[in-house]
Design a protein around this motif. Structure first.
Motif, PDB file in Angstrom:
ATOM      1  N   PRO A 182      23.081  33.291  34.230  1.00 57.19           N
ATOM      2  CA  PRO A 182      22.619  32.225  35.134  1.00 57.19           C
ATOM      3  C   PRO A 182      22.111  32.765  36.462  1.00 57.19           C
ATOM      4  N   LEU A 183      22.805  33.761  37.003  1.00 62.02           N
ATOM      5  CA  LEU A 183      22.365  34.362  38.259  1.00 62.02           C
ATOM      6  C   LEU A 183      21.047  35.108  38.075  1.00 62.02           C
TER       7      LEU A 183
ATOM      8  N   LEU B  75      28.319  27.743  37.516  1.00 64.29           N
ATOM      9  CA  LEU B  75      27.349  28.544  36.772  1.00 64.29           C
ATOM     10  C   LEU B  75      26.433  27.659  35.931  1.00 64.29           C
TER      11      LEU B  75
ATOM     12  N   LEU C 291      18.098  32.564  37.871  1.00 62.26           N
ATOM     13  CA  LEU C 291      17.739  32.044  39.188  1.00 62.26           C
ATOM     14  C   LEU C 291      17.064  33.127  40.033  1.00 62.26           C
TER      15      LEU C 291
ATOM     16  N   ILE D 150      23.771  26.531  38.414  1.00 59.83           N
ATOM     17  CA  ILE D 150      22.893  27.656  38.742  1.00 59.83           C
ATOM     18  C   ILE D 150      21.970  27.984  37.571  1.00 59.83           C
TER      19      ILE D 150
END
Length: 367
Positions: free
Chosen positions: A14-15, A224, A18, A227
């Motif tokens: 997820p990070l 999460l 993004l 995100i």
């Protein structure tokens, strides 16, 4: 070791999604500018990260869903997917030249994919593994009633109104139908979660799994999930815009239909997997809640959001379906009515839905 790697992936993807989306935006690279090799590389990398993140987001959504219980759990993924679809459609409407039929094609594709493809896979695979599966007739009938009312009002009625050109609503009609759609969907959610909650829950098996679900990590999963969804929305917008530009460049006549189906397929992938998993675990009602809930939310929330964007920006919006698509939609709703009229389903019931789904896909490319 495998569990550790999976845990790292669940936090990292997820990070990464993004970060990738923000990096592309910050660099000034767009789908219309830059060298071809760079755009191909960025597009391929964005697609890979996006698809991987979809599966990770699904795990986080199911963790939250099991914690909050049914029927609230299915609403978590439904609202998340609807938010993705609204964001992508609105951004695509504002991308390039006006494409008034894109929202219609995306919503129509969502209804067809869920009511024939996802439901068909649930009934077929679940029926093949468990021979016969039970459904809560009251709940599925409520889904179907709401879906029929929303689809006819928003996708079929515009073809027969007289104030404007066929297939379109006037501003007053568009606002009126949008308000009614939100009101009907809000009433349905109230019935599903408060007033008639038992009509959408199959037995006590799922409730037991909810009580034993671990409390730790739910806040992290929820964060999460948000995100990851934001990253998917931003990446999917870039990928979809690239496909649309390529189809227009090659003068493909069915560009809006293909892009609309692609958007619907992308955003529905987590829900489809969740619904099929539930059916294979002999939780067919939960699978149907996910599939049919997505179709209802798409029309009840996406159409009003797109209508608002159209009224604010002044871009045209065509909602009325062509004759062939209207026939397919009515056929899909009729089959759902027949399938859900009994309290038990078999794999043959699902095969009927899948045949209609294949017809829908075929006619996208050869109308």
């Amino acid at each position: 070791m495998r569990g550790f790697a999976r845990s790292v992936t669940s936090y990292a993807m997820p990070l990464a999604a993004l970060a990738m989306a923000v990096a592309v935006r910050a660099s000034g690279l767009s789908v219309d500018e830059g060298s071809l090799s760079v755009r191909i590389f960025v597009g391929a990398l964005s697609s890979a990260i996006m698809f991987t993140t979809i599966f990770v987001v699904l795990d986080h959504a199911e963790a939250v869903a099991h914690r909050v219980g049914e029927p609230y759990g299915t609403l978590v993924l439904t609202f998340a997917v609807t938010a993705i679809e609204v964001s992508i459609i609105v951004s695509m409407m504002l991308h390039g030249d006006n494409n008034p039929t894109l929202a219609r094609e995306s919503v129509f594709s969502t209804v067809m994919i869920t009511s024939t493809g996802v439901v068909g896979m649930c009934l077929t695979l679940g029926g093949w593994r468990h021979r016969k599966q039970a459904i809560v007739r009251q709940g599925t009938s409520a889904y179907l009633a709401v879906l029929v009312a929303l689809t006819v009002m928003t996708l079929i009625l515009p073809t027969y109104t007289r104030t404007t050109d066929p297939g379109t609503f006037s501003a007053a009609q568009l606002g009126f139908v949008s308000v009614l759609s939100v009101l009907l969907y809000a009433s349905f959610v109230f019935a599903q979660t408060v007033r008639h909650r038992d009509d959408f829950i199959e037995g006590l098996a799922h409730e037991a799994s909810v009580r034993t679900a671990p409390h730790a990590g739910i806040s992290a999963s929820a964060l999460l999930l948000v995100i990851g969804l934001i990253g998917i929305v931003m990446l999917a917008e870039q990928v979809a815009a690239s496909v649309e530009d390529a189809l227009v460049a090659y003068q493909v006549t069915q560009a809006d239909s293909i892009v609309g189906a692609m958007i619907a397929g992308l955003v529905l992938l987590p829900e489809a997997i969740s619904a099929i998993r539930a059916s294979l675990n002999n939780e067919l009602q939960r699978g149907l809640n996910v599939a049919m809930g997505s179709a209802c939310a798409t029309i009840g929330l996406t159409i009003p959001a797109v209508a608002a964007a159209s009224l604010v920006t002044g871009r045209g919006l065509t909602l009325g379906l062509p004759e062939a698509d209207a026939v397919l939609l009515i056929l899909a709703l009729f089959i759902c009515n027949v399938s859900f009229s009994n309290e038990r389903t078999t794999f043959l019931t699902g095969m009927v839905h899948i045949v209609v789904f294949f017809t829908f896909v075929f006619l996208i490319f050869i109308p």
